[in-house]
Scaffold this active site. Structure first.
Site, PDB file in Angstrom:
ATOM      1  N   ARG A   1       0.992  -1.270  -0.281  1.00  0.00           N
ATOM      2  CA  ARG A   1      -0.029   0.028   0.108  1.00  0.00           C
ATOM      3  C   ARG A   1       0.893   1.165  -0.055  1.00  0.00           C
ATOM      4  O   ARG A   1       0.432   2.296  -0.690  1.00  0.00           O
ATOM      5  CB  ARG A   1      -0.863  -0.116   1.327  1.00  0.00           C
ATOM      6  CG  ARG A   1      -1.879   1.111   1.390  1.00  0.00           C
ATOM      7  CD  ARG A   1      -2.936   0.932   2.315  1.00  0.00           C
ATOM      8  NE  ARG A   1      -3.979   2.002   2.462  1.00  0.00           N
ATOM      9  CZ  ARG A   1      -3.982   2.677   3.496  1.00  0.00           C
ATOM     10  NH1 ARG A   1      -3.447   2.389   4.772  1.00  0.00           N
ATOM     11  NH2 ARG A   1      -5.043   3.415   3.575  1.00  0.00           N
TER      12      ARG A   1
ATOM     13  N   HIS B   1       0.432   4.374  -2.423  1.00  0.00           N
ATOM     14  CA  HIS B   1       0.293   5.942  -1.905  1.00  0.00           C
ATOM     15  C   HIS B   1       1.346   6.599  -2.373  1.00  0.00           C
ATOM     16  O   HIS B   1       1.339   7.895  -2.457  1.00  0.00           O
ATOM     17  CB  HIS B   1       0.130   5.865  -0.526  1.00  0.00           C
ATOM     18  CG  HIS B   1      -1.496   5.373  -0.059  1.00  0.00           C
ATOM     19  ND1 HIS B   1      -2.119   5.766   0.981  1.00  0.00           N
ATOM     20  CD2 HIS B   1      -2.096   4.380  -0.723  1.00  0.00           C
ATOM     21  CE1 HIS B   1      -3.435   5.474   0.979  1.00  0.00           C
ATOM     22  NE2 HIS B   1      -3.240   4.315   0.035  1.00  0.00           N
TER      23      HIS B   1
ATOM     24  N   ASP C   1       8.405   8.867  -5.562  1.00  0.00           N
ATOM     25  CA  ASP C   1       9.574   9.582  -5.122  1.00  0.00           C
ATOM     26  C   ASP C   1       9.944   9.628  -3.545  1.00  0.00           C
ATOM     27  O   ASP C   1      10.627  10.598  -3.023  1.00  0.00           O
ATOM     28  CB  ASP C   1       9.296  10.940  -5.665  1.00  0.00           C
ATOM     29  CG  ASP C   1       8.222  11.857  -5.003  1.00  0.00           C
ATOM     30  OD1 ASP C   1       7.550  11.125  -4.246  1.00  0.00           O
ATOM     31  OD2 ASP C   1       8.085  13.001  -4.977  1.00  0.00           O
TER      32      ASP C   1
ATOM     33  N   SER D   1       7.915  10.884  -1.448  1.00  0.00           N
ATOM     34  CA  SER D   1       7.324  11.911  -0.966  1.00  0.00           C
ATOM     35  C   SER D   1       6.513  11.524   0.449  1.00  0.00           C
ATOM     36  O   SER D   1       6.202  12.515   1.171  1.00  0.00           O
ATOM     37  CB  SER D   1       6.860  12.712  -1.858  1.00  0.00           C
ATOM     38  OG  SER D   1       5.636  12.100  -2.503  1.00  0.00           O
TER      39      SER D   1
ATOM     40  N   ASN E   1      -3.584   9.048   4.071  1.00  0.00           N
ATOM     41  CA  ASN E   1      -2.588   8.488   4.478  1.00  0.00           C
ATOM     42  C   ASN E   1      -2.243   8.084   6.115  1.00  0.00           C
ATOM     43  O   ASN E   1      -1.357   7.570   6.315  1.00  0.00           O
ATOM     44  CB  ASN E   1      -1.178   9.329   4.216  1.00  0.00           C
ATOM     45  CG  ASN E   1      -0.783   9.107   2.608  1.00  0.00           C
ATOM     46  OD1 ASN E   1      -1.376   8.123   1.936  1.00  0.00           O
ATOM     47  ND2 ASN E   1      -0.380  10.119   2.020  1.00  0.00           N
TER      48      ASN E   1
ATOM     49  N   PRO F   1      -7.336   8.082  -5.588  1.00  0.00           N
ATOM     50  CA  PRO F   1      -8.881   7.561  -5.514  1.00  0.00           C
ATOM     51  C   PRO F   1      -9.420   7.148  -4.311  1.00  0.00           C
ATOM     52  O   PRO F   1      -8.870   6.407  -3.642  1.00  0.00           O
ATOM     53  CB  PRO F   1      -8.384   6.400  -6.751  1.00  0.00           C
ATOM     54  CG  PRO F   1      -7.162   5.823  -6.753  1.00  0.00           C
ATOM     55  CD  PRO F   1      -6.461   7.301  -6.040  1.00  0.00           C
TER      56      PRO F   1
ATOM     57  N   HIS G   1      -5.482  -6.033  -2.689  1.00  0.00           N
ATOM     58  CA  HIS G   1      -6.522  -6.350  -1.532  1.00  0.00           C
ATOM     59  C   HIS G   1      -6.624  -7.483  -1.110  1.00  0.00           C
ATOM     60  O   HIS G   1      -7.612  -7.924  -0.408  1.00  0.00           O
ATOM     61  CB  HIS G   1      -7.783  -5.441  -1.921  1.00  0.00           C
ATOM     62  CG  HIS G   1      -7.645  -3.807  -1.776  1.00  0.00           C
ATOM     63  ND1 HIS G   1      -8.708  -2.968  -2.479  1.00  0.00           N
ATOM     64  CD2 HIS G   1      -6.694  -3.058  -1.574  1.00  0.00           C
ATOM     65  CE1 HIS G   1      -8.190  -1.874  -2.260  1.00  0.00           C
ATOM     66  NE2 HIS G   1      -7.127  -1.801  -1.682  1.00  0.00           N
TER      67      HIS G   1
ATOM     68  N   ASP H   1      -2.769 -13.909  -3.464  1.00  0.00           N
ATOM     69  CA  ASP H   1      -2.945 -14.853  -4.138  1.00  0.00           C
ATOM     70  C   ASP H   1      -4.310 -14.283  -4.760  1.00  0.00           C
ATOM     71  O   ASP H   1      -4.699 -13.261  -4.732  1.00  0.00           O
ATOM     72  CB  ASP H   1      -3.188 -16.107  -3.645  1.00  0.00           C
ATOM     73  CG  ASP H   1      -4.306 -16.082  -2.514  1.00  0.00           C
ATOM     74  OD1 ASP H   1      -4.959 -15.328  -2.573  1.00  0.00           O
ATOM     75  OD2 ASP H   1      -4.272 -17.074  -2.056  1.00  0.00           O
TER      76      ASP H   1
END
Ligand code: HEM
Length: 329
Positions: free
Chosen positions: A69, A73, A81, A83, A98, A164, A194, A256
């Site tokens: 994740r 993000h 980068d 950030s 976040n 999103p 997920h 999987d």
């Protein structure tokens, strides 16, 4: 349990071999496979990162979900980068979306180890991508060759974080991925992330109790699952309760294709996950992935590599931070 431990030991041994073979992989593009070969004295940079990830993974398998994740993000905001790692006032880390990103300690530890061996050489952006790959491999995924050579970004602002949301329509989500150069198939594959990890009940509250302001449950959700989730996420106590993003019942946290099998029978947890099983633009591919785990695992790696190339800084751009949580400038 014994079988699971043996499987993990075999994976760890295989990981050693794969890392040794890195030097014979050809390089291509601006980013390269094996960019750090010979750049950090005689040290194999990917091996150092792997060692750190392995240590954390043995303690807590959920580190895979956190690192996968984190790559998403990071890459979706100002490109890959690093950030997302910067501390400070109103940096990306402070953005609401976040708030539950984890795994920073893994990246910091890998960076600190590498800085002792070859200061100012390895970017935090590359460490995120290498760490995510190792964790995927340890957690049931296929090995994929990551490209490296990214530089770290100089900008990190909470107000730039526009990921999103789980409430977007599938068309809006497709558009959000297209803006980053990712196809509909890439989106379907990456949502396969997920298959591991957790979500807060808040993100499915509307599906359970007031879907699209109807006062009813989302009719696309399997009724048995809805009943179960209502017990786990009671209307009046949504709070901080976490539920697995993959509704398969054996509770084993693995990368999987079980996620696709679940969404095909109405057992998607997030609305967007359920929608990809229902929409005509994505459902055939979902069915294909549900049928074949090997196809999913191979293609998931490719999609992670593609996501890892979004708007990267290379050459003289950006910087190589000394500590991942603060910019040099
Ligand atoms: C439309 C795109 C996406 C949406 C709306 C979305 C939404 C979410 C939400 C709401 C959560 C739960 C967060 C929480 O409760 O704290 C979550 C978790 C997660 N997401 Fe996504 N996601 C998307 C795409 C992706 C992609 C592309 C990946 C990676 C390839 C990914 C990997 C994960 C993982 C692994 C977790 C679990 C994290 C953990 O347990 O630490 N997601 N996502």
């Amino acid at each position: 349990m014994v079988a699971l431990t043996m499987k993990l030991s075999m994976k760890l041994a295989l990981l050693e071999l794969l890392l040794m073979s890195l030097s014979i992989i050809p390089s291509y593009g601006v980013l390269q496979v094996g960019f750090y070969n010979g750049k950090c004295n005689t040290t194999n940079v990917e091996k150092i990162v792997s060692k750190v990830v392995k240590k954390h993974f043995i303690r807590d398998r959920f580190i895979t979900a956190a690192l996968v994740r984190m790559q998403f993000h990071d890459c979706f905001v100002h490109g890959c980068d690093a950030s997302i790692l910067i501390d400070g006032n109103q940096t990306e880390k402070d953005a609401l979306s976040n708030g539950s990103v984890k795994g920073f300690e893994v990246i910091d530890e890998a960076k600190a180890t590498l800085e002792k061996i070859c200061p100012g050489v390895v970017s935090c952006a590359d460490i995120i991508v290498i760490a995510a790959r190792v964790s995927v491999f340890l957690d049931g995924g296929k090995w994929y060759h990551v490209q490296t050579g990214r530089r770290d970004g100089l900008i990190s602002q909470a107000s730039d974080v526009d990921l999103p949301s789980p409430y977007l329509s599938i068309s809006e989500t497709i558009q959000a991925f297209a803006k980053k150069g990712l196809s509909i198939q890439d989106m379907v594959l990456l949502l396969g992330g997920h298959s591991v990890g957790m979500t807060h009940c808040t993100f499915i509250q509307d599906r359970l109790y007031n879907f699209q302001h109807s006062g009813k449950t989302d009719q696309t959700m399997n009724p048995t699952l809805a009943q179960f989730l209502k017990r786990r996420c009671p209307k009046d106590k949504i709070g901080q309760v976490l539920i697995p993003l993959n509704s398969k019942t054996n509770n084993v946290n693995l990368i999987d294709n079980s996620f696709y099998k679940q969404i095909l029978v109405g057992r998607g947890i997030l609305q967007i996950d359920q929608e990809i099983a229902l929409d005509s633009r994505t459902s055939d591919f979902v069915k294909e992935l549900a049928k074949n785990n090997n196809t999913f695992l191979a293609k998931f790696g490719e999609a992670m590599v593609k996501m890892g190339a979004i708007e990267v800084l290379t050459g003289e751009q950006g910087e190589i931070r000394r500590s991942c949580n603060s910019s040099l400038r």
